[in-house]
Design an enzyme around this catalytic site. Structure first.
Site, PDB file in Angstrom:
ATOM      1  N   GLU A 170       0.862  -1.189   0.000  1.00  0.00           N
ATOM      2  CA  GLU A 170       0.000   0.000   0.000  1.00  0.00           C
ATOM      3  C   GLU A 170       0.891   1.228   0.000  1.00  0.00           C
ATOM      4  OE1 GLU A 170      -3.160   0.255   3.068  1.00  0.00           O
ATOM      5  OE2 GLU A 170      -2.759  -1.920   3.223  1.00  0.00           O
ATOM      6  N   ASP A 188      55.054  30.317  19.821  1.00  0.00           N
ATOM      7  CA  ASP A 188      56.245  29.772  20.469  1.00  0.00           C
ATOM      8  C   ASP A 188      55.904  28.828  21.598  1.00  0.00           C
ATOM      9  OD1 ASP A 188      55.876  31.981  22.423  1.00  0.00           O
ATOM     10  OD2 ASP A 188      56.694  33.146  20.751  1.00  0.00           O
ATOM     11  N   LYS A 225      61.558  28.921  21.411  1.00  0.00           N
ATOM     12  CA  LYS A 225      61.864  29.896  22.445  1.00  0.00           C
ATOM     13  C   LYS A 225      61.625  29.363  23.828  1.00  0.00           C
ATOM     14  CE  LYS A 225      61.992  34.663  21.401  1.00  0.00           C
ATOM     15  NZ  LYS A 225      61.153  35.828  21.522  1.00  0.00           N
ATOM     16  N   ASP A 242      51.082  38.240  27.942  1.00  0.00           N
ATOM     17  CA  ASP A 242      50.811  39.501  27.268  1.00  0.00           C
ATOM     18  C   ASP A 242      51.977  39.812  26.336  1.00  0.00           C
ATOM     19  OD1 ASP A 242      49.156  42.248  27.483  1.00  0.00           O
ATOM     20  OD2 ASP A 242      51.299  42.659  27.250  1.00  0.00           O
ATOM     21  N   ILE A 278      54.692  42.267  27.720  1.00  0.00           N
ATOM     22  CA  ILE A 278      55.397  42.050  28.987  1.00  0.00           C
ATOM     23  C   ILE A 278      56.423  40.947  28.778  1.00  0.00           C
ATOM     24  CG2 ILE A 278      55.158  41.362  31.404  1.00  0.00           C
ATOM     25  CD1 ILE A 278      52.530  42.826  31.470  1.00  0.00           C
ATOM     26  N   MET A 293      61.189  34.269  34.141  1.00  0.00           N
ATOM     27  CA  MET A 293      62.410  33.619  33.644  1.00  0.00           C
ATOM     28  C   MET A 293      63.492  33.556  34.725  1.00  0.00           C
ATOM     29  SD  MET A 293      62.492  35.353  29.856  1.00  0.00           S
ATOM     30  CE  MET A 293      61.808  36.929  30.332  1.00  0.00           C
TER      31      MET A 293
HETATM   32  N1  SAH Z   1      54.787  37.578  27.747  1.00  0.00           N
HETATM   33  C1  SAH Z   1      54.741  36.592  28.805  1.00  0.00           C
HETATM   34  C2  SAH Z   1      56.085  36.388  29.452  1.00  0.00           C
HETATM   35  C3  SAH Z   1      57.145  35.862  28.539  1.00  0.00           C
HETATM   36  S1  SAH Z   1      58.658  35.577  29.375  1.00  0.00           S
HETATM   37  C4  SAH Z   1      53.693  37.000  29.834  1.00  0.00           C
HETATM   38  O1  SAH Z   1      53.177  38.127  29.790  1.00  0.00           O
HETATM   39  O2  SAH Z   1      53.368  36.157  30.679  1.00  0.00           O
HETATM   40  C5  SAH Z   1      58.544  33.876  29.771  1.00  0.00           C
HETATM   41  C6  SAH Z   1      58.370  33.682  31.252  1.00  0.00           C
HETATM   42  O3  SAH Z   1      57.026  33.930  31.642  1.00  0.00           O
HETATM   43  C7  SAH Z   1      58.632  32.274  31.721  1.00  0.00           C
HETATM   44  O4  SAH Z   1      60.003  32.029  31.857  1.00  0.00           O
HETATM   45  C8  SAH Z   1      57.919  32.269  33.035  1.00  0.00           C
HETATM   46  O5  SAH Z   1      58.679  32.917  34.024  1.00  0.00           O
HETATM   47  C9  SAH Z   1      56.727  33.134  32.753  1.00  0.00           C
HETATM   48  N2  SAH Z   1      55.528  32.340  32.449  1.00  0.00           N
HETATM   49  C10 SAH Z   1      54.792  32.370  31.328  1.00  0.00           C
HETATM   50  N3  SAH Z   1      53.736  31.525  31.397  1.00  0.00           N
HETATM   51  C11 SAH Z   1      53.785  30.963  32.609  1.00  0.00           C
HETATM   52  C12 SAH Z   1      52.980  30.016  33.297  1.00  0.00           C
HETATM   53  N4  SAH Z   1      51.917  29.477  32.728  1.00  0.00           N
HETATM   54  N5  SAH Z   1      53.352  29.650  34.540  1.00  0.00           N
HETATM   55  C13 SAH Z   1      54.444  30.191  35.123  1.00  0.00           C
HETATM   56  N6  SAH Z   1      55.222  31.085  34.521  1.00  0.00           N
HETATM   57  C14 SAH Z   1      54.914  31.473  33.275  1.00  0.00           C
END
Ligand code: SAH
Length: 461
Positions: A46, A247, A269, A302, A305, A382
């Site tokens: 059907e 990086d 890096k 950032d 920074i 660092m």
């Molecule tokens: N531009 C990045 C910093 C770059 S220099 C910012 O604003 O955070 C890289 C350093 O950042 C590392 O050697 C460490 O000291 C720090 N860093 C970045 N990410 C991190 C994380 N998740 N935990 C701890 N330290 C961190």
């Protein structure tokens, strides 16, 4: 293997398809096939009257027989008799004819997705049979964000596809051209039904192609690792860019969120692992942008920074390449909140210093007098390799050796660990525990607050 099924769209125009079953479900399936331009043979004792009356329908008022498969490209079985469905499925599969049995995944060699039809734009949804309800809900959600008239937009693009292909021969530029079309006024015009203006504007864009398809660079801060800490703008640009330069600091889940088909360039890096020296990164960005590409320069934390973002945009500016900078949550801010250490506090610190402990020639060139001052917090980026020197120098410049200090490894990430001690004890603790990079060092009274705040910080260990 990550997919249960291979999604494909079949061309059934003027092809013969078989539907076994002539009631509501069969009629609905036949309807879909007819919409896609197929000729449909319906077999059942059907058959729905309205269906029989349709053009391109061959109604066979009989029980299913193997010969009904003759010349058929695709089969759908929709009877309420499992035995019949099973027979159809077996016979079809023996002949390598794709077969779908309604609501019986085991008997199917293909499944029918839920669809959102904005022809020629078509979206198909499937959960591979796991949850049709979820699939339909998902479709429902998208139905509301993709307006009906996208149909017109896709049709419009289809009509100019060849012409644009001939005028804009470079494929990367062509993609950007089309993205500009869909992002801009041309699409607005089409969506409001004014295709004449849309066409005129598209013509102008084609004439001015060199100006419109210009490469640019987005210097984007990706934050310290947790993808939830990205900004909306970062996410938008991550979806837009066609090449990603990132990086070691950018966490894997974040890299994964960039556009799937974007090219990804790793420029390294970590200390001692400079996949590409900074000058070459600068030049790479320039070269990619000059090819007309949208380049996402993704950086940890950032960009401004300790990120050398300033140097990168200086080169871009010198070359006249458009760029934008998107701030990110810097490691200090991310780590502070996820580790439960407020960077300032009325009782402990009225100011906060961010410094880099990157060693130059084995020594740290820091203003020790300034760092050793009381009532402030010092955050060292660092700094792990110079930890011994850092603690010794601070003590030497008058900081009590009982001053609290913390090392936070992988801040905001699932592998975050926090090590706390004093200027006197932390080097020994680090020696034993061997924190993994990246790590951030925080010095000052605020470190003790961590214990008080610990209970409401689910993220911290
Ligand atoms: N531009 C990045 C910093 C770059 S220099 C910012 O604003 O955070 C890289 C350093 O950042 C590392 O050697 C460490 O000291 C720090 N860093 C970045 N990410 C991190 C994380 N998740 N935990 C701890 N330290 C961190």
């Amino acid at each position: 293997m990550t997919m249960d099924f291979l999604p494909i769209f079949a061309n059934v125009k003027n092809k013969l398809c078989l539907v076994v079953g002539g009631c509501t479900v069969g009629a609905r399936k036949a309807g879909v096939l007819l919409d896609a331009g197929a000729r449909v043979r319906v077999v059942a004792p059907e058959i729905d009257e309205a269906l029989q009356a349709q053009a391109n329908v061959e109604a066979v008022l009989a029980r299913f027989e193997p010969q009904h498969l003759e010349g058929v490209m695709l089969v759908i079985a929709a009877t309420n008799d499992r035995e019949v469905n099973k027979q159809v499925s077996e016979l079809a599969q023996a002949r390598n004819i794709p077969v779908n049995v309604v609501d019986d995944p085991e008997l199917c060699s293909f499944i029918m997705p839920a669809i959102m039809d904005r022809s020629p734009l078509m979206v198909a949804f499937s959960s591979g049979g796991a949850s049709p309800v979820l699939t339909r809900m998902m479709r429902g959600k998208l139905e509301t964000v993709i307006p009906q008239n996208y149909s017109n937009l896709a049709g419009f693009a289809g009509r100019f596809r060849e012409e644009v292909k001939q005028r804009v021969t470079n494929p990367a530029k062509r993609r950007i051209f089309w993205e500009n079309v869909f992002d801009g006024v041309v699409a607005e015009k089409v969506l409001t039904g004014d295709e004449a203006s849309a066409e005129a504007m598209l013509g102008q864009m084609l004439a001015d192609e060199d100006n419109i398809v210009r490469g640019e660079v987005y210097l984007v801060g990706a934050g310290p690792g947790d993808p939830d800490l990205l900004t909306f703008r970062a996410l938008r640009l991550m979806q837009k860019a066609d090449v990603v330069v990132y990086d070691a600091l950018v966490s894997k889940p974040i890299v994964e969120m960039t556009r799937r088909d974007a090219e990804r360039v790793y420029v390294g890096k970590r200390r001692a692992d400079h996949a590409l020296p900074q000058e070459e990164i600068n030049l790479l960005l320039v070269r990619l942008a000059k090819e007309g590409r949208r380049v996402l320069r993704l950086k940890g934390g950032d960009p401004f920074i300790f990120g050398r973002g300033g140097e990168e945009i200086e080169t871009l500016a010198a070359e006249g390449i458009p760029f934008q900078v998107v701030p990110g949550i810097t490691a200090a801010a991310g780590v502070a909140s996820y580790a439960g250490i407020p960077l300032t506090h009325r009782d402990h610190a009225q100011s906060c210093l961010f410094v880099t402990g990157h060693l130059r020639d084995g020594s740290m060139n820091l203003d020790w007098e300034q760092l050793a001052r009381p009532r402030q917090t010092v955050v060292v980026y660092m700094g792990l390799h110079g930890l011994d020197i850092l603690c010794a120098k601070l003590i030497e410049h008058g900081m009590p050796d009982t001053t609290p200090i913390a090392i936070v490894q992988h801040g905001t990430q699932p592998t975050q660990r926090v090590f706390t001690g004093t200027l006197a004890t932390l080097p020994g603790i680090a020696e034993r525990e061997k924190p993994q990079a990246p790590t951030l060092i925080i010095v000052g009274g605020v470190v003790t607050l961590r214990e008080k705040l610990a209970w409401f910080h689910p993220q911290q260990n």
